[in-house]
Design a protein around this motif. Structure first.
Motif, PDB file in Angstrom:
ATOM      1  N   ALA A 788      48.559  30.556 -83.182  1.00 28.71           N
ATOM      2  CA  ALA A 788      48.582  32.019 -83.162  1.00 28.71           C
ATOM      3  C   ALA A 788      48.217  32.641 -84.506  1.00 28.71           C
ATOM      4  CB  ALA A 788      49.977  32.499 -82.743  1.00 28.71           C
ATOM      5  N   LEU A 789      48.281  31.858 -85.597  1.00 29.88           N
ATOM      6  CA  LEU A 789      48.118  32.440 -86.930  1.00 29.88           C
ATOM      7  C   LEU A 789      46.747  33.082 -87.149  1.00 29.88           C
ATOM      8  CD1 LEU A 789      49.524  32.970 -89.572  1.00 29.88           C
ATOM      9  CD2 LEU A 789      48.795  30.719 -90.393  1.00 29.88           C
ATOM     10  N   PRO A 790      45.624  32.459 -86.735  1.00 26.97           N
ATOM     11  CA  PRO A 790      44.320  33.137 -86.958  1.00 26.97           C
ATOM     12  C   PRO A 790      44.251  34.511 -86.300  1.00 26.97           C
ATOM     13  CG  PRO A 790      43.981  30.829 -86.387  1.00 26.97           C
ATOM     14  CD  PRO A 790      45.442  31.096 -86.198  1.00 26.97           C
ATOM     15  N   TRP A 791      44.786  34.633 -85.089  1.00 23.20           N
ATOM     16  CA  TRP A 791      44.748  35.943 -84.419  1.00 23.20           C
ATOM     17  C   TRP A 791      45.649  36.944 -85.135  1.00 23.20           C
ATOM     18  CZ3 TRP A 791      48.137  39.244 -81.929  1.00 23.20           C
ATOM     19  CH2 TRP A 791      47.545  40.276 -81.178  1.00 23.20           C
ATOM     20  N   ILE A 792      46.799  36.467 -85.621  1.00 25.88           N
ATOM     21  CA  ILE A 792      47.721  37.345 -86.352  1.00 25.88           C
ATOM     22  C   ILE A 792      47.044  37.898 -87.594  1.00 25.88           C
ATOM     23  CG2 ILE A 792      49.889  37.391 -87.634  1.00 25.88           C
ATOM     24  CD1 ILE A 792      50.999  35.363 -85.656  1.00 25.88           C
ATOM     25  N   VAL A 793      46.366  37.005 -88.357  1.00 26.11           N
ATOM     26  CA  VAL A 793      45.693  37.442 -89.581  1.00 26.11           C
ATOM     27  C   VAL A 793      44.568  38.415 -89.259  1.00 26.11           C
ATOM     28  CG1 VAL A 793      44.322  36.644 -91.535  1.00 26.11           C
ATOM     29  CG2 VAL A 793      46.312  35.334 -90.791  1.00 26.11           C
ATOM     30  N   GLN A 794      43.833  38.130 -88.183  1.00 26.43           N
ATOM     31  CA  GLN A 794      42.691  38.967 -87.797  1.00 26.43           C
ATOM     32  C   GLN A 794      43.123  40.386 -87.434  1.00 26.43           C
ATOM     33  OE1 GLN A 794      40.498  37.385 -84.510  1.00 26.43           O
ATOM     34  NE2 GLN A 794      39.034  39.062 -84.454  1.00 26.43           N
ATOM     35  N   ASN A 795      44.313  40.544 -86.842  1.00 23.07           N
ATOM     36  CA  ASN A 795      44.766  41.852 -86.366  1.00 23.07           C
ATOM     37  C   ASN A 795      45.836  42.467 -87.252  1.00 23.07           C
ATOM     38  OD1 ASN A 795      43.666  42.425 -83.369  1.00 23.07           O
ATOM     39  ND2 ASN A 795      43.900  40.226 -83.686  1.00 23.07           N
ATOM     40  N   ALA A 796      46.047  41.889 -88.441  1.00 29.57           N
ATOM     41  CA  ALA A 796      47.080  42.431 -89.322  1.00 29.57           C
ATOM     42  C   ALA A 796      46.727  43.829 -89.820  1.00 29.57           C
ATOM     43  CB  ALA A 796      47.297  41.484 -90.511  1.00 29.57           C
ATOM     44  N   ASN A 797      45.443  44.149 -89.848  1.00 27.24           N
ATOM     45  CA  ASN A 797      45.006  45.478 -90.288  1.00 27.24           C
ATOM     46  C   ASN A 797      44.300  46.202 -89.153  1.00 27.24           C
ATOM     47  OD1 ASN A 797      44.779  47.562 -92.093  1.00 27.24           O
ATOM     48  ND2 ASN A 797      42.949  46.764 -93.105  1.00 27.24           N
ATOM     49  N   ASN A 798      44.823  46.046 -87.920  1.00 24.74           N
ATOM     50  CA  ASN A 798      44.231  46.659 -86.727  1.00 24.74           C
ATOM     51  C   ASN A 798      44.279  48.179 -86.833  1.00 24.74           C
ATOM     52  OD1 ASN A 798      44.126  47.614 -83.776  1.00 24.74           O
ATOM     53  ND2 ASN A 798      43.706  45.427 -83.597  1.00 24.74           N
ATOM     54  N   GLU A 799      43.272  48.820 -86.216  1.00 28.42           N
ATOM     55  CA  GLU A 799      43.220  50.278 -86.271  1.00 28.42           C
ATOM     56  C   GLU A 799      44.394  50.930 -85.550  1.00 28.42           C
ATOM     57  OE1 GLU A 799      39.513  51.434 -84.682  1.00 28.42           O
ATOM     58  OE2 GLU A 799      38.311  50.600 -86.326  1.00 28.42           O
ATOM     59  N   ALA A 800      44.875  50.290 -84.482  1.00 28.81           N
ATOM     60  CA  ALA A 800      46.012  50.851 -83.744  1.00 28.81           C
ATOM     61  C   ALA A 800      47.291  50.606 -84.537  1.00 28.81           C
ATOM     62  CB  ALA A 800      46.111  50.203 -82.364  1.00 28.81           C
ATOM     63  N   SER A 801      48.010  51.659 -84.835  1.00 27.62           N
ATOM     64  CA  SER A 801      49.185  51.537 -85.707  1.00 27.62           C
ATOM     65  C   SER A 801      50.270  50.675 -85.085  1.00 27.62           C
ATOM     66  CB  SER A 801      49.729  52.923 -86.029  1.00 27.62           C
ATOM     67  OG  SER A 801      50.114  53.602 -84.833  1.00 27.62           O
ATOM     68  N   ILE A 802      50.455  50.791 -83.737  1.00 30.45           N
ATOM     69  CA  ILE A 802      51.538  50.032 -83.108  1.00 30.45           C
ATOM     70  C   ILE A 802      51.256  48.533 -83.159  1.00 30.45           C
ATOM     71  CG2 ILE A 802      50.510  50.259 -80.803  1.00 30.45           C
ATOM     72  CD1 ILE A 802      53.370  50.430 -79.709  1.00 30.45           C
ATOM     73  N   ILE A 803      49.972  48.149 -82.990  1.00 31.83           N
ATOM     74  CA  ILE A 803      49.618  46.724 -83.101  1.00 31.83           C
ATOM     75  C   ILE A 803      49.792  46.259 -84.539  1.00 31.83           C
ATOM     76  CG2 ILE A 803      47.751  45.051 -82.813  1.00 31.83           C
ATOM     77  CD1 ILE A 803      46.597  46.840 -80.643  1.00 31.83           C
ATOM     78  N   ARG A 804      49.301  47.060 -85.483  1.00 34.56           N
ATOM     79  CA  ARG A 804      49.377  46.684 -86.897  1.00 34.56           C
ATOM     80  C   ARG A 804      50.824  46.540 -87.353  1.00 34.56           C
ATOM     81  NH1 ARG A 804      46.698  50.551 -88.541  1.00 34.56           N
ATOM     82  NH2 ARG A 804      48.354  51.924 -89.284  1.00 34.56           N
ATOM     83  N   ARG A 805      51.710  47.443 -86.911  1.00 36.49           N
ATOM     84  CA  ARG A 805      53.107  47.369 -87.351  1.00 36.49           C
ATOM     85  C   ARG A 805      53.782  46.086 -86.872  1.00 36.49           C
ATOM     86  NH1 ARG A 805      54.834  51.372 -84.795  1.00 36.49           N
ATOM     87  NH2 ARG A 805      56.144  50.373 -83.222  1.00 36.49           N
ATOM     88  N   HIS A 806      53.559  45.717 -85.591  1.00 42.41           N
ATOM     89  CA  HIS A 806      54.167  44.484 -85.080  1.00 42.41           C
ATOM     90  C   HIS A 806      53.613  43.251 -85.790  1.00 42.41           C
ATOM     91  CE1 HIS A 806      56.476  46.436 -82.039  1.00 42.41           C
ATOM     92  NE2 HIS A 806      55.444  46.860 -81.331  1.00 42.41           N
ATOM     93  N   ILE A 807      52.308  43.213 -86.019  1.00 40.43           N
ATOM     94  CA  ILE A 807      51.692  42.051 -86.672  1.00 40.43           C
ATOM     95  C   ILE A 807      52.184  41.928 -88.110  1.00 40.43           C
ATOM     96  CG2 ILE A 807      49.519  41.052 -87.428  1.00 40.43           C
ATOM     97  CD1 ILE A 807      50.047  40.782 -84.467  1.00 40.43           C
ATOM     98  N   GLU A 808      52.287  43.075 -88.803  1.00 43.28           N
ATOM     99  CA  GLU A 808      52.803  43.030 -90.187  1.00 43.28           C
ATOM    100  C   GLU A 808      54.228  42.482 -90.220  1.00 43.28           C
ATOM    101  OE1 GLU A 808      50.290  46.811 -92.069  1.00 43.28           O
ATOM    102  OE2 GLU A 808      52.369  47.070 -91.402  1.00 43.28           O
ATOM    103  N   LEU A 809      55.049  42.901 -89.269  1.00 39.80           N
ATOM    104  CA  LEU A 809      56.422  42.403 -89.220  1.00 39.80           C
ATOM    105  C   LEU A 809      56.440  40.898 -88.916  1.00 39.80           C
ATOM    106  CD1 LEU A 809      59.348  43.365 -89.419  1.00 39.80           C
ATOM    107  CD2 LEU A 809      59.331  43.762 -86.963  1.00 39.80           C
ATOM    108  N   ALA A 810      55.580  40.453 -88.010  1.00 32.82           N
ATOM    109  CA  ALA A 810      55.524  39.020 -87.679  1.00 32.82           C
ATOM    110  C   ALA A 810      55.104  38.204 -88.892  1.00 32.82           C
ATOM    111  CB  ALA A 810      54.545  38.798 -86.518  1.00 32.82           C
ATOM    112  N   LEU A 811      54.100  38.677 -89.639  1.00 33.68           N
ATOM    113  CA  LEU A 811      53.663  37.965 -90.848  1.00 33.68           C
ATOM    114  C   LEU A 811      54.793  37.830 -91.861  1.00 33.68           C
ATOM    115  CD1 LEU A 811      50.044  39.246 -91.602  1.00 33.68           C
ATOM    116  CD2 LEU A 811      50.773  36.887 -91.253  1.00 33.68           C
TER     117      LEU A 811
END
Length: 870
Positions: A788-811
């Motif tokens: 899952a890590l490559p996808w997490i890194v790829q979407n850590a700066n996603n344009e959608a704030s809700i996706i970005r916030r969850h990914i940042e917390l997971a990282l």
């Protein structure tokens, strides 16, 4: 029976008995009757049944070496009368009991004759779409395994029923459109074990609550394409079967072996071919009929032999095995007795053997039983018990039912191909039409250009000719003027006294010159008018030619437009038919079900109060898809309220929703709504454990693989994301495919789906972080191990704030543990952590990222190497 186990079967004498011919005739008549019933039915879902009594054959084993010595002074306890299909069991030297069976096979009967008499009619029925069972029952050492499971490696004539049945099946199916899938099990000490995968040693039995069909879905299923593969699997299964040496048999089976063969056939004679491209559209609706699929199941059961302890000499663990065998055979006997006596209660749940054979005795399968007996008078009591078992089994009546269904999927694929062909042909003709229009237009322009050029040259030549004539006339006038000037220039014009005849002559000359000039002017005007007329005639000719070309082009355009309209109507008709068939096949494509506001919620609450929750849940099992759809909508709306969730679970609503996913026979709208209801219930921790216990993770994962609609995937991802927030379910989520399914749903690329996936990953990472902090988890993150890590890194700066916030917390949670740090550095996650520590809009996440970077030695050394300050 030792001779059977070692491959030394009975003497190979093929004595064709009258009963065999009669039985084969009976088999043919059975097929004819079932075919007539099937033709008389109105469709593939006909409920017509055919009565079929359990057919019983008896086979006598020849004397083995031990019996030849021990029973030399005694007469056999059994006397066969095969021509009368009778058997006499001697009580003593002067008295005997007579029994009649469907077939009586002597010790000289060949394996081929045994198969044709006992099993071949059942195999033919299975190929016709019925369920069938072939079972062997008898005392230990009387030849059951030899009759059913003999492989015949050294001598092909010694092949048993299993091998011969598979040969017939493979010879009668089409490799392209049909399929044969087998599973091979054994019941040992009341546990079902997989003979093809010994590690799968505790298989559960699943019973469909609607149809009552019994299945073992967790057993290994192998697709068979040729006889060689089947023989290898049969050898593998026999090697894993439990066998022990006893006084009655040197290799006695200590388990019941069950071979299940699932056959799916396409009925070629009932298929409708797709009409050709040139057929008129009005006939298309009548020719698109879906092909018919028939499903049959053949069950071959090699029962362990019944035995008496004092005769078999069993002790220790072998004694426990014998007790278990006798108990299951006793339960089978009780079921046979209850069915023979038409009892209201049949104890099929007393053993796993009787549960698996529920359809074989008193169900819808065509069943053939062969009982094996020995000739020795020492075992007369066991022989009598076996014969009585067969006599009771002959009284059992089954109601045979064909299993047919329309193959809408195949028809939809064919219609899609036909539509693609028509669209391609339409595009080809459209391109040809456009090319023809362009060619005709260019040709018309070319012809107009040539005409304009020709008339322009002609006009220019005429203009030049007129100009030359005009210039010539002017020149002549000038010459004449000069001549007159020289002649009359000094003739008294200066002298006013000069007059008379001279003046008149000059006057006449001037008048003549004026007339000539007027004539030239007139000629010039006529020339200009002629030029103007020529130009007009040129334009009229050009317009007439152009109009002819335009009329021709317009006619061609009208013809092509009419043809295109006809093709479009055919495509529209095909698409309409495809949509209709897609709806009938259970695969409609609807948009996601949503609440319509407080009004609908209020009406649903009123329905709940008036009808009752239990009644609503019972409608989830309705055969009508519309009723089932409205019922699941009501349940989903009720599940959205916390106050209703406990009542729904207590009334069995969670189980019913999971059954909808398990059945895999509903449309995607029901799937989406059911998944949404499960997602609502999964917000409660108690319900989460119930979902996992009832196999909900696997069902959600399988549904996610098949689903394509983004809203359906969003509901499934939401349910799994809720489960990811439970610390106790981490291992189960991974082992049952929940994490793989969650990551697989990113294929949708829909923001709603991605936000739920990101939330699930964040919840899972948070639970892992807590477990690692408490010391209950060691090792790398399961998310990293599942990729899952490559996808997490790829979407850590996603344009959608809700996706970005969850990914940042997971990282941040993944980075809290040193064992994950090296993987995060290699995948570039450290740069995202640095960005989060500087630019994240939430103070708590920004502080957590900064604290994580400064507390990890691996991160600090990497930042020093890269000369990055935090």
């Amino acid at each position: 029976m030792a001779s059977y186990r070692n491959g030394k079967g009975p003497v190979k004498v093929d004595r064709t008995q009258p009963g065999a011919t009669a039985n084969l005739r009976a088999s043919s008549s059975f097929k004819s009757r079932t075919s007539n019933v099937r033709r008389a039915s109105s469709g593939a879902n006909s409920d017509d049944h055919v009565s079929g009594r359990v057919r019983v054959a008896v086979r006598l084993r020849p004397q083995n070496a031990e019996e030849l010595v021990a029973d030399a002074d005694f007469a056999d306890c059994v006397e066969l009368q095969p021509e009368l299909k009778r058997l006499k069991l001697r009580k003593n030297s002067w008295d005997s009991d007579t029994y009649e069976f469907d077939e009586v096979l002597t010790e000289f009967a060949s394996q081929k004759r045994v198969y044709e008499v006992v099993a071949k009619p059942v195999v033919e029925s299975v190929l016709d779409g019925y369920n069938g069972t072939v079972m062997a029952y008898g005392q230990t050492g009387t030849g059951k395994t030899f009759t059913l499971g003999r492989l015949g490696d050294e001598d092909t004539s010694a092949r048993g029923i299993m091998v011969r049945a598979m040969e017939d099946i493979l010879a009668n199916i089409s490799q392209g459109s049909d399929s044969v899938i087998i599973s091979y099990l054994q019941i040992y000490m009341e546990t079902i074990q997989d003979l093809l995968n010994p590690e799968n040693d505790n298989i559960s039995i699943v019973e469909d609550p609607r149809t009552g069909d019994v299945s073992v879905p967790s057993a290994t299923m192998v697709d068979i394409r040729n006889h060689k593969d089947f023989m290898e699997l049969l050898r593998l299964g026999e090697a894993h079967r439990v066998a022990t040496n006893t006084k009655l048999n040197t290799e006695s089976s200590r388990s019941h072996a069950i071979l299940m063969v699932h056959i799916k056939r396409s009925v070629a004679e009932m298929e409708s071919d797709i009409t050709s491209e040139n057929d008129h559209s009005s006939h298309m609706g009548n020719t698109f009929k879906p092909p018919i699929i028939r499903k049959g199941k053949l069950v071959v059961v090699d029962l362990a032999g019944s035995e008496r302890i004092h005769k078999s000499g069993s002790e220790g663990h072998t004694l426990e095995e014998a007790k278990s065998i006798n108990l299951s055979l006793s339960a089978l006997g009780k079921c046979i007795n209850a069915l023979a006596e038409n009892s209201t209660h049949v104890p099929v749940r007393d053993s796993k053997l009787t549960r698996l054979l529920k359809d074989s005795f008193g169900g819808t399968a065509r069943t053939s039983l062969i009982i094996t007996i020995g000739p020795s008078p020492r075992h007369r009591a066991e022989t009598a018990s076996t014969i009585l078992f067969g006599q009771r089994a002959m009284k059992v009546e089954n109601m045979l039912k064909i299993k047919e269904e329309f193959d809408y999927r195949s028809l939809c694929r064919r219609l899609e191909i036909q539509i693609d062909k028509l669209i391609a042909e339409n595009e080809r003709q459209q391109k040809a039409f456009e090319d023809e229009i362009e060619r005709t237009t260019m040709e018309a322009h070319k012809r107009i250009s040539e005409a304009e050029m020709n008339y322009s040259d002609a006009l220019e030549r005429e203009k030049m000719k007129c100009q030359m004539d005009y210039m010539e006339s002017i020149k002549k006038l000038e010459e004449k003027w000069m001549s007159n000037q020289s002649k009359y220039g000094n003739s008294g014009f200066t002298n006013g006294s000069r007059g008379g005849k001279g003046d008149n002559h000059v006057y006449e000359d001037v008048t003549e010159l004026q007339k000539m000039l007027q004539k030239e002017i007139t000629l010039r005007k006529e020339a200009e008018e002629e030029i103007h007329n020529l130009r007009n005639s040129q334009l009229l000719w050009t317009e007439a030619g152009a109009n002819a070309d335009v009329v021709k082009l317009k006619k061609l355009l009208d013809d092509e437009t009419h043809h295109k309209q006809k093709l479009e109507e055919e495509v529209q008709l095909l698409q309409s038919r495809l949509s209709q068939l897609t709806f009938e096949s259970g695969q409609p494509r609807y948009t996601q079900y949503e609440d319509q506001g407080n009004g609908e919620t209020s009406s649903i609450a009123n329905i709940h109060e008036q009808v009752g929750l239990q009644k609503i849940l019972s409608l989830l099992e309705s055969e009508d898809p519309n009723v089932r759809l409205h019922a699941v909508k009501v349940v989903a709306n009720l599940a959205a309220e916390d106050t209703n969730q406990e009542r729904i679970v207590e009334a069995g609503g969670l189980t019913s929703l999971l059954e909808l996913l398990r059945s895999r026979s509903f449309d995607e709208t029901i799937c989406r709504i059911a998944a949404g209801a499960i997602a609502n219930l999964a917000m409660n921790e108690t319900n989460q454990e119930l979902i996992v216990v009832q196999g909900g993770i696997s069902l959600l994962a399988m549904t996610a693989v098949d689903a394509e609609d983004p809203q359906t995937l969003r509901m499934i991802a939401g349910a799994i994301a809720n489960l990811c927030g439970n610390d106790k379910l981490q291992t189960r989520l991974r082992s049952e495919g929940g994490i793989k399914a969650l990551l697989g749903m990113v294929r949708s690329r829909h923001p709603d789906v991605l936000s739920q996936v990101a939330r699930g990953i964040a919840n899972f990472a948070k639970c892992e972080s807590r477990a690692s902090s408490k010391g209950t988890k060691k090792g790398r993150s399961l998310l990293i191990e599942d990729g899952a890590l490559p996808w997490i890194v790829q979407n850590a700066n996603n344009e959608a704030s809700i996706i970005r916030r969850h990914i940042e917390l997971a990282l941040c949670h993944l980075a809290q543990h040193e064992i994950n740090a090296r993987d995060m550095v290699s995948e570039g996650a450290i740069w995202e952590l640095v960005r989060i520590s500087r630019d994240c809009s939430r103070d708590d996440i920004r502080s957590l990222a900064h604290r994580t970077l400064t507390s990890s030695q691996i991160f600090l050394s990497e930042l020093r190497r890269l000369r990055v300050e935090i």
